[in-house]
Design a protein around this motif. Structure first.
Motif, short mmCIF file in Angstrom:
data_model
loop_
_atom_site.label_atom_id
_atom_site.label_comp_id
_atom_site.label_asym_id
_atom_site.label_seq_id
_atom_site.Cartn_x
_atom_site.Cartn_y
_atom_site.Cartn_z
N ARG A 26 7.59 -2.79 -70.49
CA ARG A 26 8.25 -1.18 -69.80
C ARG A 26 8.91 -1.72 -69.14
N PRO A 27 9.41 -0.34 -68.68
CA PRO A 27 10.74 -0.44 -67.50
C PRO A 27 9.91 1.27 -66.44
N HIS A 28 10.78 0.37 -65.51
CA HIS A 28 10.07 0.87 -64.40
C HIS A 28 11.29 1.53 -63.63
N LEU A 29 11.70 2.06 -62.84
CA LEU A 29 13.10 2.86 -62.17
C LEU A 29 12.97 3.29 -60.64
N VAL A 30 13.07 2.40 -59.67
CA VAL A 30 12.88 3.43 -58.42
C VAL A 30 14.00 3.06 -57.39
N PRO A 31 14.75 4.07 -56.71
CA PRO A 31 15.47 4.08 -55.61
C PRO A 31 14.83 3.34 -54.40
N VAL A 32 15.93 2.19 -53.50
CA VAL A 32 15.21 0.92 -52.37
C VAL A 32 16.57 1.33 -51.54
N THR A 33 16.05 1.22 -50.22
CA THR A 33 17.39 1.14 -49.59
C THR A 33 17.34 -0.55 -49.17
N GLU A 100 9.96 -11.93 -42.20
CA GLU A 100 10.64 -11.15 -40.46
C GLU A 100 12.13 -11.19 -40.04
N ARG A 101 13.49 -12.16 -40.99
CA ARG A 101 14.79 -12.00 -41.08
C ARG A 101 14.92 -10.63 -41.64
N ALA A 102 13.85 -10.32 -42.61
CA ALA A 102 14.75 -9.81 -43.58
C ALA A 102 14.64 -7.92 -42.90
N LEU A 103 12.81 -8.04 -42.43
CA LEU A 103 13.16 -6.72 -41.80
C LEU A 103 14.03 -6.19 -40.49
N ARG A 109 19.90 -2.07 -40.63
CA ARG A 109 21.04 -1.27 -41.30
C ARG A 109 20.73 0.00 -41.01
N TYR A 110 19.26 -0.20 -41.36
CA TYR A 110 18.79 1.65 -41.58
C TYR A 110 17.71 2.02 -40.04
N PRO A 111 18.38 3.21 -39.13
CA PRO A 111 17.99 2.92 -37.52
C PRO A 111 16.06 4.07 -37.95
N GLN A 112 16.33 4.05 -38.93
CA GLN A 112 14.61 4.81 -39.52
C GLN A 112 14.22 3.68 -39.20
N TYR A 113 14.14 2.10 -40.18
CA TYR A 113 13.25 1.25 -39.60
C TYR A 113 12.65 0.17 -37.95
#
Length: 137
Positions: A26-33, A100-103, A109-113
């Motif tokens: 069963r598929p599931h689709l969501v937007p991600v940053t 930690e590297r990914a964060l 890339r995203y100031p919100q983070y």
């Protein structure tokens, strides 16, 4: 569109659509940053309000690690249309150096983070194939 162009367009996009499927398909689709580091795509479970922390995308990845990400550009001038798809295998990193590297890269890339670092897990996707299309009139 060649693989180099596909990767470049993907990298420059701000949001992707993540497709997962559960064990029954069963598929599931969501937007991600996301962030792209070589052929690894990372996204984090961030602090935006959600109905639950038991996210379907994470359950699906645990049951079926094959995922697909799509970025695209739509324009009423159809000569500007394009899309790029990244197919690969996902794994969830709840802690450790990879997380930690990914964060850190996501915060660049995203100031919100920077203001509200994600506390949830990070998903790392090893991209196995890049495909894309652009209008060629």
């Amino acid at each position: 569109m060649d693989e180099f162009q596909a990767r470049a367009r993907f990298r420059d996009a701000r949001v992707a659509r993540l497709a997962t499927a559960d064990a029954q398909g069963r598929p599931h689709l969501v937007p991600v940053t996301f962030d792209l580091d070589g052929d690894t795509v990372a996204f984090a479970v961030d602090p935006k309000p959600k109905r639950t922390t038991d996210l379907r995308r994470l359950r699906n990845i645990a049951a079926n690690d094959r995922v697909c990400l799509l970025v695209d550009h739509y324009d009423d001038d159809w000569t500007r249309l394009w899309w790029v798809r990244a197919d690969g295998r996902a794994r969830v990193a709840g802690d450790g150096a990879d997380r930690e590297r990914a964060l850190g890269r996501l915060a660049e890339r995203y100031p919100q983070y920077r203001d509200r670092p994600p506390r949830g897990p990070v998903v790392l996707i090893a991209v196995e194939s890049w495909t894309g299309w652009s209008y060629e009139g």
